[in-house]
Design an enzyme around this catalytic site. Structure first.
Site, mmCIF file in Angstrom:
data_model
loop_
_atom_site.group_PDB
_atom_site.id
_atom_site.type_symbol
_atom_site.label_atom_id
_atom_site.label_comp_id
_atom_site.label_asym_id
_atom_site.label_seq_id
_atom_site.Cartn_x
_atom_site.Cartn_y
_atom_site.Cartn_z
ATOM 1 N N PRO A 2 0.787 -1.233 0.000
ATOM 2 C CA PRO A 2 0.000 0.000 0.000
ATOM 3 C C PRO A 2 0.822 1.287 0.000
ATOM 4 C CG PRO A 2 -0.127 -1.056 2.147
ATOM 5 C CD PRO A 2 0.729 -1.909 1.282
ATOM 6 N N GLU A 3 1.423 1.639 -1.111
ATOM 7 C CA GLU A 3 1.832 3.029 -1.315
ATOM 8 C C GLU A 3 0.798 3.632 -2.259
ATOM 9 O OE1 GLU A 3 5.929 4.056 -1.557
ATOM 10 O OE2 GLU A 3 6.573 2.333 -0.395
ATOM 11 N N LYS A 52 -2.697 7.819 0.125
ATOM 12 C CA LYS A 52 -3.003 6.437 0.498
ATOM 13 C C LYS A 52 -4.453 6.267 0.937
ATOM 14 C CE LYS A 52 1.815 6.144 1.795
ATOM 15 N NZ LYS A 52 2.768 6.315 2.907
ATOM 16 N N ARG A 258 11.409 4.316 11.000
ATOM 17 C CA ARG A 258 11.257 3.555 9.759
ATOM 18 C C ARG A 258 12.633 3.227 9.188
ATOM 19 N NH1 ARG A 258 6.335 4.162 7.510
ATOM 20 N NH2 ARG A 258 6.925 2.244 6.463
#
Length: 270
Positions: A2-3, A52, A258
């Site tokens: 999911p980008e 998104k 991240r």
DNA sequence: TGCGCATGCCGAG
DNA sequence: TCGGCCTGCGCAA
């Protein structure tokens, strides 16, 4: 994966399979059940994505607002939908097709006004033809935050995730740790233009493939290079492996929670 | 079989 | 900055 490109593909697929006709809407488990009953047998009149976020429009009722988060997935199928298995948040179906949504962070029924508020808190999306990078530049050029963190901040720029972040900075030869305010306008324009190209390719192909043909390892067959994220990339999740351009080992560090990847030789400081 | 990790995001501290 | 979370995968045991 999911980008942003994933959500734009989903918007197109929902529109193609269900657009314009009344659909069956159900939510076998979870808090969306009451909303699903209101939507059942209404026509799906429009679909769109911003970053998104996915919006499924039912003109007579409102919008379904979906955010997949890290785990959410949509599975499309042909023919009558089978009996629901496991946690199924949202099913949209006709006699010919069905779409099952599982594990989203967000699945809610919202009004036009609430939808506008979502758009307003999101930065421009390189995949939306009506958006430009100007609003993002206003934020970035005045910020002491790293370019790496700014690119992932959906209030600054929407649709970019960890893969596109790593890859666009590599392709532009920029150190991810440089502060936004030390980026030149030309460098920003290069990032925005490249994101537009890469993400449109992602929508078209269904995977993220960022390596230019001249850098593609000869020995790599298509099957071998399609790993967890789908396509072939320069640095994302290639820590300690040789850079495809210069051979220097790819660096990695945790940055704002991240994983960040870059080639210190191709993306030098300053 | 079970663990850890992942492309995301939020809220607490 | 950290933990938590809705899932699914690869890998070690």
């Amino acid at each position: 994966m999911p980008e942003g490109h994933t959500l734009h593909r989903l918007a197109a697929e929902y529109r193609q399979l269900f657009g314009g006709e009344p659909v069956r809407v159900s939510s076998p488990q979870g808090p969306f059940a009451a909303a699903a009953r209101r939507l059942d047998n209404q026509a799906l009149t429009s679909t769109e994505a911003h970053g998104k976020h996915l919006f499924l429009g039912f003109a007579a009722v409102g919008w379904i607002h979906v955010h997949l988060g890290l785990y959410g997935k949509v599975r499309f199928g042909d023919g009558p939908a089978p009996a629901p298995v496991g946690q199924l948040r949202l099913r949209i179906a006709t006699d010919d097709h069905y779409a099952d949504l599982r594990g989203p962070t967000t699945c809610e029924l919202i009004s036009e006004v609430e939808k506008k508020a979502v758009h307003q808190r999101l930065g421009p999306d390189p995949l939306r033809p009506d958006h430009t990078g100007d609003a993002a530049w206003q934020r970035i050029s005045r910020s002491g935050t790293t370019v790496a963190a700014l690119l992932m901040d959906q209030k600054v720029l929407s649709g970019v995730g960890n893969i596109y972040r790593a890859e666009v900075l590599f392709r532009q030869g920029l150190d991810p740790r440089m502060p936004g305010r030390s980026l030149s306008r030309a460098q920003w324009d290069g990032i925005w233009a490249d994101l537009t190209v890469l993400m449109r390719d992602g929508v078209r192909d269904g995977w993220i493939d960022t390596v230019r043909p001249e850098h593609m390892p000869q020995a790599m067959g298509r099957a071998a290079r399609e790993d967890a994220h789908g396509g072939e990339v320069y640095v994302y999740r290639r820590a300690h492996q040789p850079c495809l351009v210069c051979g220097h080992p790819v660096s990695t560090e945790t940055h704002a929670g991240r994983n960040l990847f870059w080639c210190p030789a191709c993306q030098p400081p300053g």
